[in-house]
Write a protein that holds these residues in place. Structure first.
Motif, PDB file in Angstrom:
ATOM      1  N   UNK A  21      21.233  26.229  -0.151  1.00 11.81           N
ATOM      2  CA  UNK A  21      20.310  27.237  -0.670  1.00 11.81           C
ATOM      3  C   UNK A  21      20.711  28.652  -0.241  1.00 11.81           C
ATOM      4  N   UNK A  22      20.202  29.636  -0.962  1.00 10.79           N
ATOM      5  CA  UNK A  22      20.520  31.035  -0.661  1.00 10.79           C
ATOM      6  C   UNK A  22      20.250  31.406   0.791  1.00 10.79           C
ATOM      7  N   UNK A  23      19.179  30.864   1.387  1.00 15.00           N
ATOM      8  CA  UNK A  23      18.850  31.203   2.776  1.00 15.00           C
ATOM      9  C   UNK A  23      19.859  30.668   3.781  1.00 15.00           C
ATOM     10  N   UNK A  24      20.817  29.852   3.310  1.00 19.65           N
ATOM     11  CA  UNK A  24      21.872  29.355   4.187  1.00 19.65           C
ATOM     12  C   UNK A  24      23.223  29.973   3.821  1.00 19.65           C
ATOM     13  N   UNK A  25      23.187  31.064   3.087  1.00 21.82           N
ATOM     14  CA  UNK A  25      24.345  31.915   2.825  1.00 21.82           C
ATOM     15  C   UNK A  25      25.588  31.147   2.342  1.00 21.82           C
ATOM     16  N   UNK A  26      25.558  30.660   1.093  1.00 20.35           N
ATOM     17  CA  UNK A  26      26.693  29.886   0.573  1.00 20.35           C
ATOM     18  C   UNK A  26      28.049  30.601   0.668  1.00 20.35           C
ATOM     19  N   UNK A  27      28.116  31.875   0.323  1.00 18.00           N
ATOM     20  CA  UNK A  27      29.413  32.569   0.349  1.00 18.00           C
ATOM     21  C   UNK A  27      29.951  32.702   1.768  1.00 18.00           C
ATOM     22  N   UNK A  51      21.387  41.046  -0.427  1.00 17.00           N
ATOM     23  CA  UNK A  51      20.034  40.487  -0.603  1.00 17.00           C
ATOM     24  C   UNK A  51      19.013  41.288   0.201  1.00 17.00           C
ATOM     25  N   UNK A  52      17.776  41.228  -0.236  1.00 20.87           N
ATOM     26  CA  UNK A  52      16.685  41.775   0.575  1.00 20.87           C
ATOM     27  C   UNK A  52      16.352  40.704   1.603  1.00 20.87           C
ATOM     28  N   UNK A  53      16.408  41.077   2.893  1.00 22.94           N
ATOM     29  CA  UNK A  53      16.224  40.114   3.979  1.00 22.94           C
ATOM     30  C   UNK A  53      15.235  40.666   4.995  1.00 22.94           C
ATOM     31  N   UNK A  54      14.571  39.753   5.703  1.00 23.35           N
ATOM     32  CA  UNK A  54      13.785  40.211   6.836  1.00 23.35           C
ATOM     33  C   UNK A  54      14.717  40.358   8.042  1.00 23.35           C
ATOM     34  N   UNK A  55      14.212  40.782   9.168  1.00 24.36           N
ATOM     35  CA  UNK A  55      15.069  41.059  10.331  1.00 24.36           C
ATOM     36  C   UNK A  55      15.723  39.801  10.903  1.00 24.36           C
ATOM     37  N   UNK A  56      15.179  38.626  10.558  1.00 22.81           N
ATOM     38  CA  UNK A  56      15.758  37.365  11.040  1.00 22.81           C
ATOM     39  C   UNK A  56      16.747  36.750  10.053  1.00 22.81           C
ATOM     40  N   UNK A  57      17.003  37.428   8.948  1.00 22.38           N
ATOM     41  CA  UNK A  57      17.971  36.945   7.975  1.00 22.38           C
ATOM     42  C   UNK A  57      17.384  36.090   6.874  1.00 22.38           C
ATOM     43  N   UNK A  58      16.066  35.875   6.877  1.00 22.80           N
ATOM     44  CA  UNK A  58      15.449  35.115   5.786  1.00 22.80           C
ATOM     45  C   UNK A  58      15.529  35.955   4.519  1.00 22.80           C
ATOM     46  N   UNK A  59      16.041  35.355   3.463  1.00 27.55           N
ATOM     47  CA  UNK A  59      16.235  36.087   2.214  1.00 27.55           C
ATOM     48  C   UNK A  59      14.910  36.175   1.461  1.00 27.55           C
ATOM     49  N   UNK A  60      14.496  37.401   1.191  1.00 26.34           N
ATOM     50  CA  UNK A  60      13.271  37.647   0.442  1.00 26.34           C
ATOM     51  C   UNK A  60      13.558  37.735  -1.050  1.00 26.34           C
ATOM     52  N   UNK A  61      14.716  38.322  -1.391  1.00 27.88           N
ATOM     53  CA  UNK A  61      15.177  38.400  -2.782  1.00 27.88           C
ATOM     54  C   UNK A  61      16.697  38.280  -2.747  1.00 27.88           C
ATOM     55  N   UNK A  62      17.205  37.203  -3.321  1.00 24.98           N
ATOM     56  CA  UNK A  62      18.650  36.932  -3.291  1.00 24.98           C
ATOM     57  C   UNK A  62      19.428  38.001  -4.046  1.00 24.98           C
TER      58      UNK A  62
END
Length: 143
Positions: A21-27, A51-62
């Motif tokens: 998934x996007x939150x696990x940074x495929x690239x 991507x738009x991310x929070x400070x912990x790296x969770x993707x808010x908008x890929x």
């Protein structure tokens, strides 16, 4: 990526590692795997960078795209170099099924547009990643 360009090869990591998934940074995961298999350096251009991310790296908008870029500078690489990279990508392709989890951000991001230069990441499933890489070396020894 189509149409093909002349200065680099781009791999669509979302399509290539479609279980991650996007939150696990495929690239970023794919770039790490390519380096681990063959020592070939590449760069992830996508979620960590755009991507738009929070400070912990969770993707808010890929990010729109999540690519791995392999640069081909003109007049620098020999045919032997290019064949080595192609062989490395073949080995990656044979082992991509092992990669079922990606990477996560370690610590906090600054979210200043430059996190892709200095953020630290950890493998989510280190065991399967190591098995994928080590299986390549074991099969090379047998052949």
């Amino acid at each position: 990526v189509k149409p093909a360009g002349g200065h680099a090869i781009y791999i669509d990591a979302r399509a290539y590692l479609d279980k991650i998934p996007d939150n696990e940074y495929p690239a970023d995961t794919l770039a790490l795997f390519i380096y681990a298999i063959g020592g070939v350096r590449s760069v992830a251009i996508g979620n960590l960078m755009y991507a738009e991310k929070d400070k912990n790296g969770k993707i808010l908008k890929a990010a729109k795209n999540d690519f791995v870029r392999l640069a081909i500078p003109r007049s620098v690489y020999s045919l032997e170099h290019l064949l080595f990279v192609a062989n490395t990508l073949m080995k990656v392709n044979l082992r991509k099924a092992f990669i079922t989890r990606g990477v996560k951000v370690r610590g906090e991001l600054r979210n200043d547009g430059f996190d892709h230069f200095d953020c630290e990441m950890d493998l989510i499933d280190k065991t399967s990643f190591e098995q994928a890489v080590l299986s390549m070396f074991e099969s090379d020894e047998k052949s």
